[in-house]
Scaffold this motif. Structure first.
Motif, PDB file in Angstrom:
ATOM      1  N   THR A   1       1.761   6.726  -7.040  1.00 40.09           N
ATOM      2  CA  THR A   1       1.008   7.764  -7.583  1.00 40.09           C
ATOM      3  C   THR A   1       1.728   8.557  -7.313  1.00 40.09           C
ATOM      4  OG1 THR A   1      -0.424   5.371  -7.462  1.00 40.09           O
ATOM      5  CG2 THR A   1      -1.378   8.554  -6.986  1.00 40.09           C
TER       6      THR A   1
ATOM      7  N   GLN B   1       0.916  -1.153  -0.287  1.00 40.68           N
ATOM      8  CA  GLN B   1       0.213   0.152   0.323  1.00 40.68           C
ATOM      9  C   GLN B   1       1.204   1.111   0.253  1.00 40.68           C
ATOM     10  OE1 GLN B   1      -2.407   0.729   3.267  1.00 40.68           O
ATOM     11  NE2 GLN B   1      -3.951   2.777   2.716  1.00 40.68           N
TER      12      GLN B   1
ATOM     13  N   HIS C   1       5.347  10.872   3.133  1.00 42.61           N
ATOM     14  CA  HIS C   1       4.605  10.687   2.460  1.00 42.61           C
ATOM     15  C   HIS C   1       5.686   8.464   2.236  1.00 42.61           C
ATOM     16  CE1 HIS C   1       6.220  12.716  -0.506  1.00 42.61           C
ATOM     17  NE2 HIS C   1       7.223  11.191  -1.633  1.00 42.61           N
TER      18      HIS C   1
ATOM     19  N   ASN D   1       0.802   3.829  -3.083  1.00 43.10           N
ATOM     20  CA  ASN D   1       0.338   5.110  -3.112  1.00 43.10           C
ATOM     21  C   ASN D   1       1.759   6.524  -3.539  1.00 43.10           C
ATOM     22  OD1 ASN D   1      -1.570   4.989  -1.954  1.00 43.10           O
ATOM     23  ND2 ASN D   1      -1.552   5.109   0.008  1.00 43.10           N
ATOM     24  N   HIS D   2       2.908   5.680  -3.218  1.00 44.94           N
ATOM     25  CA  HIS D   2       4.365   6.318  -3.325  1.00 44.94           C
ATOM     26  C   HIS D   2       4.824   5.953  -4.918  1.00 44.94           C
ATOM     27  CE1 HIS D   2       9.055   7.365  -1.659  1.00 44.94           C
ATOM     28  NE2 HIS D   2       7.815   8.094  -2.407  1.00 44.94           N
TER      29      HIS D   2
END
Length: 200
Positions: free
Chosen positions: A27, A20, A162, A24-25
């Motif tokens: 994206t 996950q 992040h 996310n990273h």
């Protein structure tokens, strides 16, 4: 020619990094590529239309460094990682340079990790200054601030939230330990070996 986002899916399953977090990273990185292309196109169009003297042009020109460096630093970062890591060749010219400049590998690692645990968001970059042939661990606060002019990035670590908070919360030091276990030192050595020699 527009920039294309690189695929780093081979990093999924890296110990210490949840899928996950990595997805996310990825994206977020893809957003930098998209925005770099958008800004390049808009700036090119404004140049053709004679709008270079406008406040809008000036602000977009300033913004370009943020988006471009956000794209490129992520490529360096993901590029110097590999599932399971690859050990540093202690017989390499890079290892000798690291120990010569910092006194020992352990001194270098302590300095790099300490830079990463400083308060704030940003990046840690091991730079080679090709003019003085000298290595530096450097803190970059924002994508477009703090770079050493003319220097070559060899090892990049993302320390924006992040990069670790989904998995580690506020335990940035634990993330840094996981990152070190995922470093592909062969990539770092290759960057060093291929660095151009520069004179002023």
């Amino acid at each position: 020619m527009p920039y294309e986002a690189k695929n780093f899916d081979h990093l999924l399953g890296t110990p210490g990094f949840s899928d996950q977090l990595l997805k996310n990273h990825f994206t977020l990185y893809q957003g930098y590529v998209t925005n770099t292309n958008k800004l390049a196109d808009i700036l090119d169009q404004m140049l053709k239309e004679g709008k270079t003297g406008t406040p809008e042009y000036a602000e977009l020109k300033r913004r370009f460094g943020w988006e471009f460096n956000g794209m490129r630093l992520h490529e360096y970062y993901f590029g110097n990682m590999i599932k399971g890591g690859k050990e540093l060749d202690k017989g390499s010219a890079f290892y000798k340079k690291l120990t010569d400049d910092f006194g020992s590998y352990e001194n270098w690692e302590k300095d790099f990790k300490s830079t990463g645990t400083m308060r704030g968001i940003g990046w840690v970059v091991l730079y080679l200054d090709p003019i003085a042939n000298r290595l530096f661990n450097t803190w970059i606060n924002e994508h477009d601030l703090g770079h050493l002019a003319g220097s070559i990035p060899l090892l990049i670590m993302d320390v924006f939230e992040h990069a670790y908070m989904i998995d580690y919360g506020l335990k940035k030091a634990d993330y840094i330990e996981a990152f070190f276990k995922a470093i592909d030192w062969s990539v770092v050595v290759n960057r060093f070996n291929n660095a151009p020699k520069v004179t002023l």
